[in-house]
Design an enzyme around this catalytic site. Structure first.
Site, PDB file in Angstrom:
ATOM      1  N   ASP A 187      -5.927  -8.810   3.873  1.00 18.91           N
ATOM      2  CA  ASP A 187      -5.591  -7.391   3.926  1.00 18.91           C
ATOM      3  C   ASP A 187      -4.363  -7.038   3.113  1.00 18.91           C
ATOM      4  O   ASP A 187      -3.565  -7.882   2.768  1.00 18.91           O
ATOM      5  CB  ASP A 187      -5.251  -7.021   5.382  1.00 18.91           C
ATOM      6  CG  ASP A 187      -6.485  -6.580   6.124  1.00 18.91           C
ATOM      7  OD1 ASP A 187      -7.558  -6.565   5.510  1.00 18.91           O
ATOM      8  OD2 ASP A 187      -6.345  -6.242   7.311  1.00 18.91           O
ATOM      9  N   LYS A 194      -6.936  -2.066   2.640  1.00 17.33           N
ATOM     10  CA  LYS A 194      -7.153  -0.633   2.721  1.00 17.33           C
ATOM     11  C   LYS A 194      -5.772  -0.020   2.721  1.00 17.33           C
ATOM     12  O   LYS A 194      -5.035  -0.152   3.673  1.00 17.33           O
ATOM     13  CB  LYS A 194      -7.865  -0.267   4.024  1.00 17.33           C
ATOM     14  CG  LYS A 194      -9.244  -0.851   4.135  1.00 17.33           C
ATOM     15  CD  LYS A 194      -9.735  -0.792   5.551  1.00 17.33           C
ATOM     16  CE  LYS A 194      -8.962  -1.745   6.428  1.00 17.33           C
ATOM     17  NZ  LYS A 194      -9.603  -1.968   7.734  1.00 17.33           N
ATOM     18  N   MET A 209       2.071   2.996  12.370  1.00 20.11           N
ATOM     19  CA  MET A 209       1.377   3.992  11.550  1.00 20.11           C
ATOM     20  C   MET A 209       1.867   5.407  11.844  1.00 20.11           C
ATOM     21  O   MET A 209       1.087   6.349  11.822  1.00 20.11           O
ATOM     22  CB  MET A 209      -0.147   3.927  11.800  1.00 20.11           C
ATOM     23  CG  MET A 209      -0.729   2.563  11.528  1.00 20.11           C
ATOM     24  SD  MET A 209      -2.443   2.408  12.040  1.00 20.11           S
ATOM     25  CE  MET A 209      -2.282   2.103  13.794  1.00 20.11           C
TER      26      MET A 209
END
Ligand code: SAH
Length: 513
Positions: free
Chosen positions: A41, A63, A178
Site C-alpha cells: 500500500d 490508494k 484520516m
C-alpha cells in the site's frame, strides 16, 4: 507454522507499521521474506520491500487519498486470484491491518474463497506517530482512556455514526485517523458536545518518518492553523491533555539532523556504518556508492610480497580496504595471519586498526596524523634505515608514503592490493532526491568519492544537482578535489575522521537552520 511445506496459495496479511522501517514486527518481516508476491500500500514504507525475495513479484496496490470501494473490491479479487494461483502472498498494509485498514474486508474475501491466511499485527499509526511525537496516549496522572476514531466519514450530526456526545466526554484521549480534511467539523463537534475549547490537539503527519511534521494547538484554533499551514494528510489528530507532555517528552523530531537529507558516497560495504551514525542523529540518508573495490587484475607483485612476508620488518596499512584486500589474498593463497610472523604493523587511523582485530592483529604503530605525511613522520622517529617495509596500496595511491620511507633509507615494496573502480551508475532514487532538493548535505570521505561522483553524473549535471547542497569533505585533499571540480566546501573537520566530520555537520546545521 511450517512455511517450508507451504506449497498452495496462502496469504499473510501483514502490518507494515507506521513508516519507520524498523517498526515492522519480526514475524511480519519473516513472512515478507517468504512471499512469492508482495501486494503493498501507499502507507507501507516501500523500503520494507528490500526484505522481499529478489525474485518476488511486487505489486503496488496503493490508494492515495482514501479507499474507494471499487478499488477495494479489485484488491480483494487480486488477493484471491493470486492465492488461487498457488502463490504465497504478502499483503503489506500500513500500520495495523485491522485498524482502519480494511484488512477485515480482505480477510472476509479470503474466507469466502477458502484461502488460508495469517494476520500479522502491526504498530498502528495512532500509537506509532504519537510515540514519535512524544505523546503518551494515556498517562496515570492525566487520562485513563483512549479512543481510535475515523475522521473520514462526514461528521454531520444527522448521518454520523460517531456518537459525539459520548466520544467528546467519554474518552480522555481521542485519536482521529484520516481526519485532516474534516478537521473543522471534528473540532466543532467535540466542542459542541462539551469538550473544552482549550483542550490541546496535535496533528502528526508522516509520523515516525524523517518527514514527520507536528502541529499543535487547541480545539479552538487547530483547524485554522492547519489551514494556514497547508497541513495535509496523512496525519493523525490527537486530542487530549496528554498532548501537553510532548514539550517534555519530545525526542524524535528534535534530534540535531532531523529533517536533513544526507548523501553518503562511500563504497557500498563501508557506507552502512556511516549511514547509521547519521541516522542516529535524525538524518535521512541516501547511499550512493561511488567506489567499488575489486582485486588487482594482476596480483603477481602482491603474491610475491606475501611469499616473502617474513623478510619484512613492517607492513603499513593505510585503510580499511587495504586490510581487507591484503587478508583476502593471504587467505586465497592458503595462508593466515601467522604468515606475518614477527612483522610489525602500522595502521593509519583507528578504523584501520580496528579492521585488523578480527584477524587477531594489534597494530604496533598508529600514527597520530592520518595523512600520508604523518605516516612518514612517525617512521622518521624509528629510523628505519635498511629495513624492508611492505605497503599494500590502492591502484591510485599517492606516492608520498613509498617515496618518504625510501628517503628515510628503508627498502619499500608497494604492490597494488586493491583497485577503486567506478560503479555502473548512480541509483535512480538518489538522482530523484537530489532533483527534488531533499538532500541537504553531500559527504565525501576521499578524493575518489568526489571524482567518481562527477564522472558518474557528468560534470555539468554533477554541479547542477549539487547546487545549494552543503558539501562536507573529510580532509584537505578531499576538499581540494571538491574545489577543483567547482564545489564550495562548507564543512571540513580538523581531524580526518568520520566522527569529527559528523560533529562538524551537526555544528553546521545548528548554525544555519
Ligand atoms: N491501518 C493503518 C491506518 C490506515 S487509515 C494503521 O493502522 O495505521 C489511513 C490513515 O492512517 C491516514 O489517513 C492517517 O490518519 C493514518 N496514518 C497512517 N500512517 C501514518 C503516519 N505515518 N503518520 C500519521 N498518520 C498516519
Amino acid at each position: 507454522m511450517t512455511e517450508i511445506t507451504r506449497k498452495n496459495g496462502y496469504v499473510y496479511l501483514i502490518g507494515a507499521g507506521p513508516g519507520d522501517p524498523g517498526l515492522i514486527t519480526v514475524r511480519g518481516r519473516q513472512c515478507l521474506e517468504l512471499a512469492d508476491v508482495v501486494l503493498y500500500d501507499y502507507l507501507a514504507n516501500d523500503r520494507l520491500l528490500a526484505h522481499a525475495r529478489p525474485d518476488a513479484e511486487l505489486i503496488y496496490a496503493g490508494k492515495v487519498g482514501g479507499a474507494h470501494n471499487r478499488e477495494q473490491a479489485q484488491i480483494n479479487e487480486l488477493l484471491v486470484s493470486l492465492a488461487l494461483g498457488g502463490r504465497v502472498v504478502a499483503r503489506l498494509k500500513g500500520g495495523d491491518p485491522f485498524v482502519f485498514g480494511r484488512g477485515g474486508e480482505e480477510c472476509e474475501a479470503l474466507v469466502t474463497a477458502g484461502i488460508p491466511f495469517e494476520i500479522v499485527p502491526g504498530v498502528t499509526a495512532g500509537i506509532g506517530a504519537a510515540a514519535y511525537a512524544g505523546i503518551p496516549l494515556t498517562h496515570r496522572n492525566v487520562t485513563t482512556s483512549v479512543a481510535f476514531v475515523t475522521g473520514h466519514e462526514h461528521p454531520d450530526k444527522d448521518t454520523s455514526e460517531i456518537d459525539w456526545d459520548r466520544l467528546s466526554l467519554g474518552s480522555g484521549t481521542v485519536v482521529f485517523y484520516m481526519g485532516v480534511k474534516n478537521l473543522p467539523q471534528i473540532t466543532a463537534n467535540l466542542m459542541a458536545h462539551g469538550r473544552r475549547p482549550e483542550t490541546p490537539v496535535a496533528l502528526v503527519r508522516w509520523g515516525t518518518r524523517p518527514e514527520q511534521q507536528v502541529l499543535t494547538g487547541t480545539l479552538a484554533d487547530i483547524a485554522e492553523s492547519a489551514r494556514k499551514a497547508g497541513f495535509k494528510a496523512p496525519a493523525i489528530t490527537v486530542v487530549g491533555e496528554v498532548v501537553r507532555l510532548r514539550e517534555k517528552l519530545r525526542w524524535f523530531d528534535n534530534r540535531p539532523l532531523f529533517g536533513k537529507g544526507m548523501l553518503v558516497t562511500r563504497a557500498a560495504d563501508q557506507a552502512g556504518e556511516y549511514s547509521t551514525m547519521l541516522e542516529d542523529l535524525g538524518a535521512s540518508v541516501w547511499e550512493c556508492p561511488t567506489i567499488r573495490i575489486v582485486p588487482p587484475e594482476d596480483p603477481t607483485d602482491l603474491d610475491r610480497a606475501i611469499g616473502e612476508l617474513h623478510a619484512f620488518a613492517w607492513v603499513v596499512f593505510t585503510s580499511y580496504n587495504a586490510v581487507q584486500a591484503f587478508f583476502a589474498r593471504l587467505h586465497e593463497l592458503g595462508r593466515d595471519s601467522r604468515a606475518l610472523g614477527p612483522c610489525r604493523i602500522c595502521a593509519v587511523g583507528p578504523r584501520t586498526a580496528a579492521a585488523l582485530a578480527p584477524y587477531g592483529i594489534r597494530a604496533d604503530l598508529v600514527p597520530a596524523s592520518y595523512k600520508a605525511e604523518g605516516v612518514v613522520a612517525a617512521f622518521r622517529e624509528l629510523n628505519p634505515v635498511g629495513e624492508r617495509i611492505l605497503y599494500p596500496k590502492a591502484d591510485r595511491a599517492r606516492d608520498v608514503i613509498p617515496a618518504g620511507l625510501a628517503a628515510l633509507g628503508a627498502e619499500v615494496s608497494d604492490p597494488v592490493a586493491y583497485c577503486n573502480v567506478l560503479p555502473d551508475a548512480v541509483p535512480a532514487g538518489v538522482i530523484q532526491a537530489l532533483e527534488e532538493r531533499r538532500i541537504h548535505c553531500a559527504t565525501f570521505t576521499s578524493s575518489s568519492t568526489v571524482d567518481n561522483l562527477a564522472r558518474l553524473l557528468g560534470e555539468n549535471r554533477f554541479l547542477h544537482l549539487l547546487e545549494g547542497v552543503a558539501i562536507a569533505a573529510i580532509g584537505p585533499i578531499t576538499a581540494r578535489t571538491c574545489r577543483e571540480l567547482g564545489l564550495d566546501v562548507s564543512i571540513e573537520p580538523e581531524e580526518y575522521t568520520l566522527a569529527a566530520m559528523t560533529r562538524e555537520i551537526v555544528r553546521y546545521f545548528s548554525v544555519t537552520s
